[in-house]
Motif scaffolding. Structure first.
Motif, short mmCIF file in Angstrom:
data_model
loop_
_atom_site.label_atom_id
_atom_site.label_comp_id
_atom_site.label_asym_id
_atom_site.label_seq_id
_atom_site.Cartn_x
_atom_site.Cartn_y
_atom_site.Cartn_z
N ASN A 27 -7.73 2.32 -25.53
CA ASN A 27 -8.39 1.18 -26.17
C ASN A 27 -9.39 0.46 -25.25
O ASN A 27 -9.98 -0.54 -25.65
CB ASN A 27 -7.34 0.18 -26.66
N SER A 28 -9.58 0.97 -24.04
CA SER A 28 -10.51 0.35 -23.11
C SER A 28 -11.95 0.56 -23.54
O SER A 28 -12.30 1.61 -24.08
CB SER A 28 -10.32 0.93 -21.70
N ALA A 29 -12.77 -0.46 -23.28
CA ALA A 29 -14.18 -0.38 -23.64
C ALA A 29 -15.03 -0.92 -22.50
O ALA A 29 -14.52 -1.54 -21.56
CB ALA A 29 -14.43 -1.18 -24.91
N MET A 30 -16.31 -0.69 -22.61
CA MET A 30 -17.27 -1.09 -21.59
C MET A 30 -17.16 -2.58 -21.25
O MET A 30 -17.23 -2.96 -20.09
CB MET A 30 -18.68 -0.76 -22.11
N ASP A 31 -16.94 -3.40 -22.27
CA ASP A 31 -16.86 -4.86 -22.07
C ASP A 31 -15.63 -5.30 -21.29
O ASP A 31 -15.58 -6.43 -20.80
CB ASP A 31 -16.87 -5.58 -23.43
N ASP A 32 -14.64 -4.42 -21.17
CA ASP A 32 -13.39 -4.78 -20.48
C ASP A 32 -13.53 -4.82 -18.96
O ASP A 32 -12.70 -5.43 -18.29
CB ASP A 32 -12.28 -3.79 -20.85
N PHE A 33 -14.54 -4.15 -18.43
CA PHE A 33 -14.68 -4.03 -16.97
C PHE A 33 -16.10 -4.38 -16.54
O PHE A 33 -17.04 -3.74 -17.00
CB PHE A 33 -14.35 -2.60 -16.52
N SER A 34 -16.23 -5.35 -15.67
CA SER A 34 -17.57 -5.74 -15.20
C SER A 34 -18.25 -4.60 -14.45
O SER A 34 -19.48 -4.50 -14.43
CB SER A 34 -17.50 -6.99 -14.32
N LYS A 35 -17.45 -3.73 -13.85
CA LYS A 35 -18.03 -2.60 -13.09
C LYS A 35 -18.54 -1.49 -14.00
O LYS A 35 -19.24 -0.59 -13.55
CB LYS A 35 -17.01 -2.05 -12.10
N TRP A 36 -18.17 -1.55 -15.29
CA TRP A 36 -18.69 -0.56 -16.25
C TRP A 36 -19.97 -1.16 -16.83
O TRP A 36 -20.03 -1.59 -17.96
CB TRP A 36 -17.65 -0.26 -17.32
#
Length: 75
Positions: A27-36
């Motif tokens: 369920n992880s998405a780009m918005d979940d990680f500042s490094k992405w």
């Protein structure tokens, strides 16, 4: 759903973003990680193309912003 593919996708995202793979799930998405960020996203897309030998159109890359969407695209 191919668990092997999911693990490979998570490994690629983890390697490029330097985020612990334990923190990344289906369920992880780009918005979940500042490094992405956008640059990391491009690197992820290029790595996915190499690993899965499937061309990703530039127009499609922006849509593939979560593990679930990437997995669906690769299946």
């Amino acid at each position: 759903m191919d668990n092997n593919k999911k693990i490979k996708i998570i490994e690629i995202i983890s390697k490029i973003t330097k985020v612990d793979s334990k923190l990344i799930n289906e369920n992880s998405a780009m918005d979940d990680f500042s490094k992405w960020d956008s640059l990391a996203h491009l690197s992820i897309m290029l790595e996915l193309e190499k690993k899965f030998k499937k061309k990703i159109n530039t127009s499609k890359m922006g849509d593939l912003n979560s593990v679930k969407k990437i997995l669906k695209f690769l299946n």
